[in-house]
Design a protein around this motif. Structure first.
Motif, PDB file in Angstrom:
ATOM      1  N   CYS A 159       0.833  -1.202   0.000  1.00 48.44           N
ATOM      2  CA  CYS A 159       0.000   0.000   0.000  1.00 48.44           C
ATOM      3  C   CYS A 159       0.871   1.256   0.000  1.00 48.44           C
ATOM      4  O   CYS A 159       0.621   2.196  -0.770  1.00 48.44           O
ATOM      5  CB  CYS A 159      -0.926   0.001   1.214  1.00 48.44           C
ATOM      6  N   LEU A 160       1.891   1.285   0.825  1.00 47.41           N
ATOM      7  CA  LEU A 160       2.748   2.465   0.938  1.00 47.41           C
ATOM      8  C   LEU A 160       3.444   2.796  -0.376  1.00 47.41           C
ATOM      9  O   LEU A 160       3.704   3.967  -0.678  1.00 47.41           O
ATOM     10  CB  LEU A 160       3.782   2.254   2.040  1.00 47.41           C
ATOM     11  N   ASP A 161       3.737   1.774  -1.165  1.00 47.63           N
ATOM     12  CA  ASP A 161       4.427   1.986  -2.432  1.00 47.63           C
ATOM     13  C   ASP A 161       3.561   2.712  -3.464  1.00 47.63           C
ATOM     14  O   ASP A 161       4.073   3.182  -4.484  1.00 47.63           O
ATOM     15  CB  ASP A 161       4.888   0.646  -3.008  1.00 47.63           C
ATOM     16  N   HIS A 194      10.903   0.012   5.818  1.00 46.21           N
ATOM     17  CA  HIS A 194      10.439   0.238   4.449  1.00 46.21           C
ATOM     18  C   HIS A 194      10.301   1.737   4.176  1.00 46.21           C
ATOM     19  O   HIS A 194      10.733   2.234   3.124  1.00 46.21           O
ATOM     20  CB  HIS A 194       9.099  -0.469   4.238  1.00 46.21           C
ATOM     21  N   LEU A 195       9.718   2.445   5.115  1.00 48.27           N
ATOM     22  CA  LEU A 195       9.551   3.887   4.957  1.00 48.27           C
ATOM     23  C   LEU A 195      10.890   4.617   4.957  1.00 48.27           C
ATOM     24  O   LEU A 195      11.082   5.592   4.215  1.00 48.27           O
ATOM     25  CB  LEU A 195       8.661   4.423   6.079  1.00 48.27           C
ATOM     26  N   MET A 196      11.825   4.159   5.749  1.00 48.77           N
ATOM     27  CA  MET A 196      13.141   4.798   5.814  1.00 48.77           C
ATOM     28  C   MET A 196      13.905   4.657   4.499  1.00 48.77           C
ATOM     29  O   MET A 196      14.839   5.413   4.228  1.00 48.77           O
ATOM     30  CB  MET A 196      13.967   4.203   6.959  1.00 48.77           C
ATOM     31  N   GLY A 197      13.510   3.696   3.693  1.00 49.00           N
ATOM     32  CA  GLY A 197      14.171   3.490   2.414  1.00 49.00           C
ATOM     33  C   GLY A 197      13.671   4.406   1.311  1.00 49.00           C
ATOM     34  O   GLY A 197      14.229   4.413   0.209  1.00 49.00           O
ATOM     35  N   PHE A 225      17.910  10.034   9.895  1.00 54.46           N
ATOM     36  CA  PHE A 225      16.788  10.972   9.901  1.00 54.46           C
ATOM     37  C   PHE A 225      17.236  12.360   9.462  1.00 54.46           C
ATOM     38  O   PHE A 225      18.381  12.767   9.674  1.00 54.46           O
ATOM     39  CB  PHE A 225      16.162  11.043  11.295  1.00 54.46           C
ATOM     40  N   ASP A 226      16.306  13.087   8.861  1.00 57.33           N
ATOM     41  CA  ASP A 226      16.552  14.483   8.513  1.00 57.33           C
ATOM     42  C   ASP A 226      16.340  15.391   9.720  1.00 57.33           C
ATOM     43  O   ASP A 226      17.053  16.379   9.898  1.00 57.33           O
ATOM     44  CB  ASP A 226      15.607  14.918   7.381  1.00 57.33           C
TER      45      ASP A 226
END
Length: 258
Positions: A159-161, A194-197, A225-226
């Motif tokens: 879904c996130l993709d 997954h999100l960090m990628g 992290f930013d």
């Protein structure tokens, strides 16, 4: 009110771990029947277990602390962090808001934002966001993970993709320079990794109680992290680390009130 009394009982248990029914009756000036109803509600939330003459905080080794128990701890600090995080969100943003007892407080500070799309795995974020009809809310679906009130699994990643997320707001059970950013649930760690990628701006939300703590699994290094948002100024070694690794640190002097 009943909900206030139940939350106060949770806070007392955080301090004392065990407490008698007699003490609860005296503290709140209510009958034993009223306290027994409160205890029944706390049992449903899986926060306590009954002992002879009273109750004790339930926390099994190796298992995540119950959400309802975590929710009342460091609540002022968490609200400060959430308020600072809300400043990052602008009109027309597409953001991911993580599950957790800090991230859930962001929503109430976003009423002025227009054309905002919120993608989340968190049941609590969904429930808070539905009060704002001008938000576009996307739930990832997946398998419901009860301890965090969040959806997990491979379908979440798929879904996130589908979406071009501009900013991700992630939570953690504990951070340290040695072990990085950690979490208790392997399935939730899978989502966070997954999100960090991705290419979105990566923003970590932690209250100061999480510093120098490590949980079961590491899902990122602090330097990945930013931005890192915390309620108060951390130790100098963290300030030096963030400066060296070009991570922007955001904090507020803790006043104890919001």
């Amino acid at each position: 009110m009943k909900i206030d009394r139940i939350n106060q009982i949770k806070e007392l248990l955080q301090e004392k771990n065990t407490i008698s029914i007699e003490k609860l009756c005296a503290t709140f000036d209510v009958s034993k029947n009223t306290i027994r109803r409160d205890i029944a509600e706390l049992e449903k939330q899986d926060v306590i277990k009954k002992i002879y003459g009273g109750i004790m905080l339930k926390k099994s080794m190796g298992e995540p602390e119950p959400f309802a128990s975590r929710e009342v701890k460091y609540s002022n600090e968490k609200k400060i962090v959430a308020r600072l995080a809300a400043n990052f969100i602008k009109d027309d943003d597409v953001v991911f808001i993580d599950s957790g007892t800090t991230t859930m407080h962001i929503i109430s500070a976003l009423a002025h934002i227009r054309n905002l799309t919120i993608i989340t795995t968190s049941l609590y974020v969904i429930n808070a966001a539905v009060n704002y009809t001008h938000f576009n809310i996307i739930c990832t679906g997946g398998n419901f993970y009860f301890p965090s009130r969040a959806f997990v699994g491979s379908s979440v990643l798929k879904c996130l993709d589908n979406y071009n997320i501009s900013k991700i707001f992630l939570a953690s059970a504990g951070v340290s320079l040695e072990n990085g950013v950690t979490n208790t649930s392997p399935l939730e760690c899978e989502t966070k990794k997954h999100l960090m990628g991705g290419n979105a701006q990566k923003i970590l939300l932690i209250d100061s109680s999480k510093i120098e703590k490590s949980s079961l699994m590491t899902y990122a290094e602090l330097k990945d992290f930013d931005d890192v948002i915390i309620d108060r100024k951390p130790a100098q070694k963290y300030i030096d680390y963030f400066k060296k690794n070009n991570v922007k640190l955001h904090y507020d002097d803790f006043s104890g009130k919001i």
